[in-house]
Scaffold this active site. Structure first.
Site, PDB file in Angstrom:
ATOM      1  N   LYS A 144     -10.188  -4.692 -10.926  1.00 37.42           N
ATOM      2  CA  LYS A 144     -10.978  -4.675 -10.211  1.00 37.42           C
ATOM      3  C   LYS A 144     -12.493  -3.096  -9.191  1.00 37.42           C
ATOM      4  O   LYS A 144     -11.670  -1.882  -9.469  1.00 37.42           O
ATOM      5  CB  LYS A 144     -10.629  -5.061  -8.803  1.00 37.42           C
ATOM      6  N   LYS A 184       0.994  -1.480   0.348  1.00 38.88           N
ATOM      7  CA  LYS A 184       0.224   0.307  -0.278  1.00 38.88           C
ATOM      8  C   LYS A 184       1.147   1.559   0.181  1.00 38.88           C
ATOM      9  O   LYS A 184       0.167   2.251  -0.835  1.00 38.88           O
ATOM     10  CB  LYS A 184      -0.853   0.142   0.926  1.00 38.88           C
ATOM     11  N   LYS A 229     -13.249   2.649  -4.787  1.00 32.77           N
ATOM     12  CA  LYS A 229     -12.692   4.076  -5.384  1.00 32.77           C
ATOM     13  C   LYS A 229     -11.844   4.979  -6.123  1.00 32.77           C
ATOM     14  O   LYS A 229     -12.419   5.951  -6.366  1.00 32.77           O
ATOM     15  CB  LYS A 229     -13.694   4.695  -3.897  1.00 32.77           C
TER      16      LYS A 229
END
Ligand code: TRP
Length: 331
Positions: free
Chosen positions: A195, A114, A198
């Site tokens: 996928k 991430k 947002k």
């Protein structure tokens, strides 16, 4: 044997979409009849990456709560609460941090992934490194038996189990070792075929009005090689068909697939079937959303009384945890 306990959380880092519905919420609803369930809004977790701008936090928390209720979670059956309203999670996080080697946190795959993926935020923070440990505290404080999550969360369940064993080794058996309950669900694709997320701006949100849902499906990408109405297509290359696999009957899937392969139907015909089926799933949700959105006091009551119930369990566990460590009072 008493009823087994289930715990899971969802981050209010944005509005919930149909991927969250089929991947988490519907599963939570199924579990509430079988287990003693604790479901919470992980607002502190959202802060670990969205600390710089919290202007929408309250709105997102409310959106998660309303969607949980609209999807069928029943506060009479499951305990629904907000993480930040049970401050004992933070205390356990601190205690667990004492026994957690830094290297364990650094090697959690989601940490580096991430950090390198997210470019618009500085995730070089203490809070972000501690994300999985906070999750461990969430789970262990309820002495949960099962934690329903998607595959992406498996490393977090693993570290929870390791920390659980380490704590118990030092201080005695305070926490049972929890198990992940893998939610078997295909990744829900977004309107562009990636996928649903947002960050890609390809979501169908549960808060989207019907017109917008229809519009989003109508403009979805399909098999890129099927340009003209007369071109034959391959349903497997179309994200629309991926959604049919989730929302349409087997017979409808067969029909649209055949129509696509033979150019018997056009993409809009195929999308219309999907829109109809999505509406069947979403209509009762929209109705309940509207009901709850008109009742802010009720929402506040539900969240507060759920948090109070959760707190009772958390307080109880912390008495044991403190005592095991030697922080339980002088006598
Ligand atoms: N990390 C989880 C997610 O992003 C959310 C979460 C926080 C969670 N605490 C939890 C899930 C405890 C299960 C149990 O999906």
């Amino acid at each position: 044997m008493s009823v087994q306990r289930v715990l899971s959380g969802i981050q209010p880092s944005g509005r919930l979409h149909i991927g969250n519905l089929v991947g988490a919420l519907q599963n939570w609803v199924r579990l509430q009849d079988q287990y003693e369930c604790y479901y919470f809004i992980a607002d502190w977790h959202a802060l670990t990456s969205q600390y710089a701008d919290t202007s929408q936090l309250k709105e997102f928390v409310k959106d998660v709560l309303v969607n949980c209720l609209a999807a069928g979670l029943d506060p009479e059956k499951a305990t629904i609460f907000a993480q930040s309203r049970v401050i004992e999670h933070a205390e356990l996080h601190v205690l667990l941090s004492m026994v957690t080697p830094l290297s364990w946190l650094e090697r959690v795959p989601t940490y580096k992934e991430k950090q390198s993926e997210v470019k618009d935020k500085d995730l070089n923070t203490y809070g972000f490194l501690g994300y999985p440990l906070l999750q461990s505290a969430d789970i262990l404080i309820y002495r949960a038996d099962y934690v329903p999550v998607g595959v992406d969360q498996v490393p977090h369940i693993e570290i929870t189990r390791e920390i659980c064993r380490r704590f118990n080794n030092f201080y005695g058996e305070v926490f049972p070792e929890p198990e992940g309950l893998l939610t078997q669900f295909p990744k829900v694709v977004g309107t562009d075929g990636r996928k649903m997320s947002k960050t890609y701006n390809n979501c169908v949100y549960l808060s989207d009005p019907p017109k917008e849902v229809e519009q989003k499906i109508r403009t979805m990408t399909t098999d890129p090689q099927r340009i003209k109405r007369t071109d034959k297509g391959d349903p497997e290359l179309s994200p629309v068909f991926q959604l049919h696999k989730i929302f349409s009957t087997k017979q409808e899937q067969d029909e649209v697939a055949e129509g696509c392969r033979t150019a018997g139907i056009g993409c809009i015909d195929c999308k219309k079937v999907l829109i109809k089926n999505l509406f069947t799933v979403l209509e009762p949700i929209w109705e309940k959303r509207n009901h709850y959105l008109k009742k802010p006091d009720l929402l506040e009551d539900i969240l507060e009384s759920g948090s109070k119930k959760a707190r009772e369990v958390a307080v109880e566990t912390m008495l044991d945890a403190r005592k095991a460590i030697g922080l339980g009072g002088l006598k």
